[in-house]
Design a protein around this motif. Structure first.
Motif, mmCIF file in Angstrom:
data_model
loop_
_atom_site.group_PDB
_atom_site.id
_atom_site.type_symbol
_atom_site.label_atom_id
_atom_site.label_comp_id
_atom_site.label_asym_id
_atom_site.label_seq_id
_atom_site.Cartn_x
_atom_site.Cartn_y
_atom_site.Cartn_z
ATOM 1 N N VAL A 51 0.839 -1.201 0.000
ATOM 2 C CA VAL A 51 0.000 0.000 0.000
ATOM 3 C C VAL A 51 0.873 1.249 0.000
ATOM 4 O O VAL A 51 0.630 2.207 -0.751
ATOM 5 C CB VAL A 51 -0.952 -0.013 1.219
ATOM 6 N N ALA A 52 1.914 1.254 0.840
ATOM 7 C CA ALA A 52 2.827 2.396 0.903
ATOM 8 C C ALA A 52 3.537 2.624 -0.429
ATOM 9 O O ALA A 52 3.844 3.762 -0.797
ATOM 10 C CB ALA A 52 3.854 2.185 2.011
ATOM 11 N N ALA A 53 3.786 1.530 -1.167
ATOM 12 C CA ALA A 53 4.460 1.625 -2.463
ATOM 13 C C ALA A 53 3.523 2.055 -3.579
ATOM 14 O O ALA A 53 3.975 2.298 -4.709
ATOM 15 C CB ALA A 53 5.098 0.282 -2.809
ATOM 16 N N GLY A 54 2.230 2.118 -3.286
ATOM 17 C CA GLY A 54 1.260 2.450 -4.329
ATOM 18 C C GLY A 54 0.925 1.274 -5.215
ATOM 19 O O GLY A 54 0.324 1.448 -6.278
ATOM 20 N N LEU A 55 1.286 0.062 -4.787
ATOM 21 C CA LEU A 55 1.038 -1.140 -5.584
ATOM 22 C C LEU A 55 -0.319 -1.767 -5.282
ATOM 23 O O LEU A 55 -0.747 -2.680 -5.975
ATOM 24 C CB LEU A 55 2.144 -2.171 -5.324
ATOM 25 N N ASP A 56 -0.982 -1.293 -4.243
ATOM 26 C CA ASP A 56 -2.296 -1.799 -3.863
ATOM 27 C C ASP A 56 -3.152 -0.608 -3.445
ATOM 28 O O ASP A 56 -2.914 -0.002 -2.399
ATOM 29 C CB ASP A 56 -2.163 -2.807 -2.717
ATOM 30 N N ALA A 57 -4.116 -0.272 -4.281
ATOM 31 C CA ALA A 57 -4.988 0.871 -4.003
ATOM 32 C C ALA A 57 -6.348 0.450 -3.473
ATOM 33 O O ALA A 57 -7.218 1.296 -3.241
ATOM 34 C CB ALA A 57 -5.169 1.709 -5.271
ATOM 35 N N ASP A 58 -6.533 -0.857 -3.252
ATOM 36 C CA ASP A 58 -7.828 -1.367 -2.822
ATOM 37 C C ASP A 58 -7.909 -1.363 -1.291
ATOM 38 O O ASP A 58 -7.839 -2.414 -0.639
ATOM 39 C CB ASP A 58 -8.036 -2.782 -3.378
ATOM 40 N N TYR A 59 -8.031 -0.191 -0.717
ATOM 41 C CA TYR A 59 -8.129 -0.049 0.739
ATOM 42 C C TYR A 59 -8.863 1.252 1.056
ATOM 43 O O TYR A 59 -9.017 2.118 0.186
ATOM 44 C CB TYR A 59 -6.737 -0.039 1.388
ATOM 45 N N VAL A 60 -9.288 1.367 2.282
ATOM 46 C CA VAL A 60 -9.916 2.602 2.748
ATOM 47 C C VAL A 60 -8.871 3.371 3.542
ATOM 48 O O VAL A 60 -8.332 2.858 4.533
ATOM 49 C CB VAL A 60 -11.139 2.310 3.634
ATOM 50 N N GLY A 61 -8.573 4.581 3.128
ATOM 51 C CA GLY A 61 -7.554 5.367 3.803
ATOM 52 C C GLY A 61 -6.909 6.330 2.841
ATOM 53 O O GLY A 61 -7.464 6.656 1.787
ATOM 54 N N ARG A 62 -5.699 6.763 3.179
ATOM 55 C CA ARG A 62 -5.007 7.705 2.302
ATOM 56 C C ARG A 62 -3.494 7.544 2.432
ATOM 57 O O ARG A 62 -2.976 7.150 3.482
ATOM 58 C CB ARG A 62 -5.400 9.142 2.631
ATOM 59 N N LEU A 63 -2.825 7.864 1.350
ATOM 60 C CA LEU A 63 -1.369 7.862 1.285
ATOM 61 C C LEU A 63 -0.923 9.237 0.806
ATOM 62 O O LEU A 63 -1.339 9.685 -0.261
ATOM 63 C CB LEU A 63 -0.871 6.780 0.322
ATOM 64 N N THR A 64 -0.097 9.906 1.601
ATOM 65 C CA THR A 64 0.367 11.250 1.260
ATOM 66 C C THR A 64 1.886 11.270 1.248
ATOM 67 O O THR A 64 2.524 10.835 2.212
ATOM 68 C CB THR A 64 -0.151 12.284 2.268
ATOM 69 N N LEU A 65 2.448 11.785 0.160
ATOM 70 C CA LEU A 65 3.892 11.968 0.062
ATOM 71 C C LEU A 65 4.229 13.430 0.311
ATOM 72 O O LEU A 65 3.361 14.303 0.265
ATOM 73 C CB LEU A 65 4.394 11.538 -1.319
ATOM 74 N N ALA A 66 5.488 13.706 0.573
ATOM 75 C CA ALA A 66 5.934 15.076 0.799
ATOM 76 C C ALA A 66 5.635 15.942 -0.425
ATOM 77 O O ALA A 66 5.582 15.427 -1.550
ATOM 78 C CB ALA A 66 7.438 15.091 1.093
ATOM 79 N N PRO A 67 5.414 17.230 -0.237
ATOM 80 C CA PRO A 67 5.127 18.119 -1.370
ATOM 81 C C PRO A 67 6.180 17.986 -2.466
ATOM 82 O O PRO A 67 7.385 17.991 -2.199
ATOM 83 C CB PRO A 67 5.166 19.517 -0.738
ATOM 84 N N GLY A 68 5.703 17.843 -3.689
ATOM 85 C CA GLY A 68 6.602 17.711 -4.827
ATOM 86 C C GLY A 68 7.033 16.295 -5.119
ATOM 87 O O GLY A 68 7.652 16.026 -6.157
ATOM 88 N N ALA A 69 6.715 15.353 -4.238
ATOM 89 C CA ALA A 69 7.117 13.956 -4.441
ATOM 90 C C ALA A 69 6.057 13.223 -5.252
ATOM 91 O O ALA A 69 4.876 13.546 -5.200
ATOM 92 C CB ALA A 69 7.330 13.252 -3.109
ATOM 93 N N GLY A 70 6.516 12.218 -6.017
ATOM 94 C CA GLY A 70 5.624 11.409 -6.836
ATOM 95 C C GLY A 70 5.998 9.946 -6.736
ATOM 96 O O GLY A 70 6.878 9.564 -5.947
ATOM 97 N N PRO A 71 5.357 9.104 -7.544
ATOM 98 C CA PRO A 71 5.629 7.660 -7.488
ATOM 99 C C PRO A 71 7.099 7.302 -7.673
ATOM 100 O O PRO A 71 7.580 6.325 -7.072
ATOM 101 C CB PRO A 71 4.769 7.109 -8.633
ATOM 102 N N ARG A 72 7.828 8.059 -8.490
ATOM 103 C CA ARG A 72 9.246 7.749 -8.722
ATOM 104 C C ARG A 72 10.105 8.058 -7.496
ATOM 105 O O ARG A 72 11.275 7.662 -7.448
ATOM 106 C CB ARG A 72 9.766 8.533 -9.928
ATOM 107 N N ASP A 73 9.531 8.744 -6.521
ATOM 108 C CA ASP A 73 10.270 9.048 -5.294
ATOM 109 C C ASP A 73 10.161 7.930 -4.271
ATOM 110 O O ASP A 73 10.669 8.051 -3.159
ATOM 111 C CB ASP A 73 9.769 10.359 -4.682
ATOM 112 N N VAL A 74 9.483 6.847 -4.635
ATOM 113 C CA VAL A 74 9.355 5.682 -3.756
ATOM 114 C C VAL A 74 9.922 4.465 -4.485
ATOM 115 O O VAL A 74 9.404 4.048 -5.517
ATOM 116 C CB VAL A 74 7.888 5.423 -3.364
#
Length: 242
Positions: A51-74
């Motif tokens: 979930v933290a990696a953005g590989l599983d979006a099937d959940y209730v909640g939220r994932l927030t990265l630092a301002p300016g960060a995107g998927p390539r930053d993980v």
């Protein structure tokens, strides 16, 4: 947490069918820290990492990265190296970013992980420890802010594991990257982690968040690490994980 988190994850609920796997799990990672995630098998550690990696979006909640960060930053390092067997070591490192294998950053990273001179080798020519070094170099190639690792050293022998642990701690310092490490090895968790987060069984969420206040570089023989290990073991027993 004094600095704004580079990753802020709140999983209110994650299910596999009717089974609740994660419930009300909040995890924040500060810039540059190393967090170890431990718990009984099946408690949802690897699921939380996905979930933290953005590989599983099937959940209730939220994932927030630092301002300016995107998927390539993980970046992600899995339990198996998952190298392409038909590509050379250098090609594997540079592949995800579409860079040529002679890319200077790829070659520099291979030197950093102790594989200088192995750039043209194929994965089948590598030991298990060498293959995982390639996987770490590949994950660092895009200069991520956060590196997520799912039991990356579980398949190697004890001596190789210790060398890889030392390497990972050194790379985290030199690249100023935040680490979230899933592990079943309590010694590894306290040796590497600034914090050890313990997940409970039966979707109980985080049952403890234990600070490991030991200066770096760390010595495995340090009595303070043994104290932290005992604390983690006590929490795991209280959570019926042991």
């Amino acid at each position: 947490m004094s600095a704004d988190p580079v990753l802020d994850l709140h999983v209110q609920a994650k299910r596999f069918g009717a089974r609740l796997v994660l419930s009300d799990v909040r995890l924040q990672l500060a810039p540059g820290e190393i967090v170890s995630l431990v718990g009984a098998s099946g408690c949802g550690k690897s699921t939380l990492l996905r979930v933290a990696a953005g590989l599983d979006a099937d959940y209730v909640g939220r994932l927030t990265l630092a301002p300016g960060a995107g998927p390539r930053d993980v970046g992600v390092v899995f339990q198996e190296p998952r190298l392409f067997p038909w590509l050379t070591v250098a090609q594997n490192v540079a592949f995800a970013a579409g860079a040529p294998p002679e890319d200077a950053r790829a070659l520099a990273l291979l030197a950093e992980v102790g594989l200088a001179g192995q750039e043209q080798a194929l994965p089948k020519q590598l030991s298990g420890g060498q293959a995982q070094r390639v996987a770490i170099a590949r994950a660092l190639f895009t200069a991520p802010r956060v590196l997520l690792l799912d039991e990356p050293f579980s398949a190697v022998d004890a001596f190789t594991r210790m060398k890889l642990q030392d390497l990972l701690a050194d790379l985290a310092r030199r690249h100023a990257v935040t680490l979230l490490l899933v592990t079943h090895d309590i010694d590894e968790a306290v040796l590497l982690g600034d914090r050890v987060v313990v997940l409970g069984t039966q979707a109980r969420g985080v049952v403890d968040d234990i600070a490991v206040a030991v200066r770096r570089p760390r010595d495995r023989r340090d009595a303070a690490l043994a104290t932290a290990r005992s604390r983690v073991l006590d929490v795991l027993r209280e959570a019926h994980a042991l």
